[in-house]
Design a protein around this motif. Structure first.
Motif, short mmCIF file in Angstrom:
data_model
loop_
_atom_site.label_atom_id
_atom_site.label_comp_id
_atom_site.label_asym_id
_atom_site.label_seq_id
_atom_site.Cartn_x
_atom_site.Cartn_y
_atom_site.Cartn_z
N HIS A 1 40.79 44.00 36.54
CA HIS A 1 41.78 42.58 37.59
C HIS A 1 43.61 43.12 36.72
CE1 HIS A 1 37.53 41.57 38.35
NE2 HIS A 1 38.38 40.98 39.01
N HIS B 1 38.07 49.68 42.64
CA HIS B 1 37.84 49.22 41.50
C HIS B 1 36.81 48.19 42.67
CE1 HIS B 1 37.31 46.12 38.63
NE2 HIS B 1 38.31 45.65 39.91
N SER C 1 34.15 41.87 40.92
CA SER C 1 32.70 40.97 41.06
C SER C 1 32.84 39.64 41.87
CB SER C 1 32.38 40.99 39.63
OG SER C 1 33.64 40.34 39.34
N LEU D 1 36.53 56.77 30.13
CA LEU D 1 37.33 56.54 28.83
C LEU D 1 35.57 57.31 27.68
CD1 LEU D 1 39.30 56.12 26.78
CD2 LEU D 1 38.30 53.91 26.39
N ASN E 1 42.15 48.40 29.77
CA ASN E 1 41.21 47.15 30.58
C ASN E 1 39.72 47.57 31.60
OD1 ASN E 1 42.33 45.91 33.68
ND2 ASN E 1 41.01 44.37 32.27
N LYS F 1 26.87 46.51 35.82
CA LYS F 1 28.29 46.63 35.34
C LYS F 1 28.35 47.22 34.23
CE LYS F 1 31.39 43.64 36.50
NZ LYS F 1 33.28 43.29 35.65
N HIS G 1 31.44 50.18 39.13
CA HIS G 1 31.52 51.06 40.11
C HIS G 1 29.56 51.78 40.44
CE1 HIS G 1 32.40 53.02 36.60
NE2 HIS G 1 31.33 53.97 36.44
N ASP H 1 37.75 41.27 29.86
CA ASP H 1 36.22 41.71 29.25
C ASP H 1 36.55 41.93 28.22
OD1 ASP H 1 35.32 39.41 31.14
OD2 ASP H 1 33.91 40.60 31.35
N ASN I 1 36.03 36.18 31.76
CA ASN I 1 36.06 35.74 33.17
C ASN I 1 37.18 36.21 34.32
OD1 ASN I 1 37.67 33.50 33.78
ND2 ASN I 1 36.36 31.96 33.20
N GLY I 2 37.38 36.47 35.56
CA GLY I 2 37.52 37.23 36.32
C GLY I 2 39.31 36.57 36.26
C1 LIG Z 1 27.24 39.32 39.14
C2 LIG Z 1 28.89 39.36 38.50
C3 LIG Z 1 29.50 38.07 39.59
C4 LIG Z 1 30.67 37.33 38.61
N1 LIG Z 1 31.51 37.21 39.59
C5 LIG Z 1 32.96 36.26 38.95
C6 LIG Z 1 33.52 35.21 39.57
O1 LIG Z 1 33.19 34.64 40.94
N2 LIG Z 1 34.24 35.25 39.21
C7 LIG Z 1 35.08 35.14 38.36
O2 LIG Z 1 36.33 34.93 37.75
N3 LIG Z 1 34.55 36.15 37.19
C8 LIG Z 1 32.99 36.67 37.94
N4 LIG Z 1 32.55 37.92 36.94
C9 LIG Z 1 32.84 37.97 35.61
C10 LIG Z 1 33.74 39.16 36.04
O3 LIG Z 1 33.36 40.37 36.74
C11 LIG Z 1 34.47 39.45 34.74
O4 LIG Z 1 35.03 38.45 34.21
C12 LIG Z 1 35.75 40.49 35.43
O5 LIG Z 1 35.01 41.65 35.84
C13 LIG Z 1 36.87 41.12 33.99
O6 LIG Z 1 37.15 41.83 34.51
P1 LIG Z 1 38.34 42.94 33.60
O7 LIG Z 1 38.94 43.36 34.51
O8 LIG Z 1 38.25 42.79 32.88
O9 LIG Z 1 36.93 44.33 33.92
P2 LIG Z 1 36.30 44.73 36.00
O10 LIG Z 1 36.23 43.99 36.59
O11 LIG Z 1 35.29 45.23 34.60
O12 LIG Z 1 37.15 45.66 35.61
C14 LIG Z 1 37.31 47.61 34.92
C15 LIG Z 1 37.66 48.97 35.30
O13 LIG Z 1 37.68 49.75 34.62
C16 LIG Z 1 36.81 50.59 35.10
N5 LIG Z 1 36.51 50.95 33.78
C17 LIG Z 1 34.44 50.88 33.45
N6 LIG Z 1 34.20 51.52 31.84
C18 LIG Z 1 35.89 52.95 32.55
C19 LIG Z 1 35.82 53.62 31.25
N7 LIG Z 1 34.55 54.23 30.08
N8 LIG Z 1 36.79 54.79 31.54
C20 LIG Z 1 37.50 54.44 32.53
N9 LIG Z 1 37.42 53.22 33.10
C21 LIG Z 1 36.43 52.06 33.14
C22 LIG Z 1 35.70 49.85 36.19
O14 LIG Z 1 35.50 51.15 37.19
C23 LIG Z 1 36.86 48.83 36.72
O15 LIG Z 1 37.83 49.54 37.80
C24 LIG Z 1 31.46 38.26 37.39
C25 LIG Z 1 30.56 39.51 36.51
C26 LIG Z 1 29.49 39.29 37.41
C27 LIG Z 1 28.86 40.21 36.20
#
Ligand SMILES: Cc1cc2nc3c(=O)[nH]c(=O)nc-3n(C[C@H](O)[C@H](O)[C@H](O)COP(=O)(O)OP(=O)(O)OC[C@H]3O[C@@H](n4cnc5c(N)ncnc54)[C@H](O)[C@@H]3O)c2cc1C
Length: 361
Positions: free
Chosen positions: A11, A39, A42, A78, A103, A124, A127, A274, A287-288
């Protein structure tokens, strides 16, 4: 020419790309490396499970988003960070950076539950989830471990799909140790419990999953729960790569960053979403909403760091709004200790989520 490597198309990095598109930074090369070309958002997983959205409606094409921002996209996961030599390693090669931003989100797993890793396909990193959803829809018995927003939302959405597709006799079980929607007020917990009971979901309240053997979950109270497929949604787990790379992590394995989203030991490494443990807000909910709100701060700090200007702090808001999709286009809105249920709540969620995703599609 300086190189900024963004690892993970989460995000926060998406919001960086949006800024980069209209604010090119001179003498700087931007590279986005992410595990998948897409991406998956969620916030719309539950609607996807229920069949309200197609896969294309809930995902963002990272390559396209990067190209539009004049950023190079590389598909790669990564595997290791060498902070001393300022290099990251993926299965598709190694990349040097002047500034690194991480991220990569979190994982849905729990190493303390023996046998879970072998038993479940994780939701999670996201992907990996689309194929698994179809399996869950057609499974005769899905057990979900967890009693928070994600667990309740997913099981109710799965139930809604099953009802629509003449699979109402498939079994669904929810296993949770603490009260439902803990920390969201008792009325929200009671409301969701009622919805789960109306959906004839078998509730194992006060049960902590301890181990899994074959198709059986054993709880700390020695209750045995059979299942066909299991998902763990009991809270975000840290990606192992951070600790493995020798970066400073908190006791849960999340990357320790200060209020400026900057790694406490390596000032040229920033991170958001996260995967971080904020030293000034260690209990911050994952959270998102926070991941998105960190976008402007991360953008400011990455560009300010390059030009040796002062960095700014991320000041998390105390409460965040959450709306759970509870099936049949109804939603449960949570804000602090307040909750509201109904069709309008789902419409609001749908509007917010579609708006968010449209800005990147
Ligand atoms: C079922 C479910 C429902 C949810 N619903 C909500 C909601 O409605 N509202 C809300 O606020 N939060 C929600 N959440 C929580 C939310 O998903 C996370 O807090 C949010 O996605 C965190 O965003 P982020 O950008 O840190 O990571 P993410 O959104 O997880 O994005 C991480 C990115 O990094 C990539 N990635 C992962 N590992 C690697 C790696 N090793 N190397 C390279 N790339 C990688 C992934 O492909 C992805 O594109 C939910 C969680 C779950 C499990």
């Amino acid at each position: 020419m300086k190189t900024i490597v963004l690892v993970g198309g989460g995000h926060t990095h998406l919001s960086l790309l949006k800024r980069l598109k209209t604010n090119p930074v001179p003498d700087t090369k931007w590279i986005l490396i992410s595990a998948d070309n897409y991406h998956y958002y969620s916030g719309m997983f539950s609607g996807f499970i229920e069949g309200l959205y197609t896969i294309d409606e809930i995902r963002i094409d990272l390559k396209q988003a990067a190209v539009k921002a004049n950023c190079t996209f590389i598909k790669g996961s990564l595997e290791n960070i060498d902070p001393v030599n300022r290099t990251i390693h993926t299965e598709n090669g190694s990349f040097s950076y002047d500034v690194l931003s991480i991220n990569i989100g979190s994982h849905t797993s729990n190493p303390t539950i023996k046998g879970l890793k072998e038993a479940q396909a994780p939701l999670k990193p996201a992907h990996e989830f689309p194929d698994f959803i179809n399996t869950l829809r057609h499974s005769p018995h899905v057990a979900v471990i967890g009693g928070g927003a994600a667990a309740c939302e997913m099981i109710l959405s799965l139930k809604a799909w099953k009802n629509k597709h003449h699979r109402r006799y498939d079994k669904l079980s929810l296993i949770y140790a603490d009260e439902l929607l803990k920390g969201r007020g008792s009325s929200a917990g009671k409301k969701v419990e009622k919805l789960l009971e109306e959906g004839e979901i078998q509730l194992y309240s006060g049960e902590r999953a301890k181990s899994i053997e074959g198709n059986k979950i054993m709880t700390a109270n020695e209750i045995i729960i059979p299942f066909q497929h299991v998902i763990y949604l009991g809270g975000a787990q840290s990606p192992a790569v951070l600790k493995k790379s020798g970066l400073p992590v908190d006791e849960k394995g999340f990357l320790k960053v200060n209020g400026m989203l900057q790694c406490i030991d390596f000032p040229e490494i920033f991170a958001a979403g996260d995967c971080i443990g904020l030293t000034n807000a260690p209990e911050l909910e994952k959270n998102g909403v926070h991941a998105v709100r960190q976008g402007p701060v991360l953008w400011h700090n990455l560009t300010a760091y390059l030009s040796k200007k002062p960095l700014i702090d991320y000041k998390p808001q105390k409460r965040t709004l959450a709306i759970l999709s509870t099936g049949r286009r109804h939603g449960l809105l949570l804000y602090g200790n307040h909750s509201l249920y109904g069709r309008i709540m789902w419409q609001l969620k749908n509007h917010i989520d579609k708006n968010f995703i449209h800005t990147f599609q």
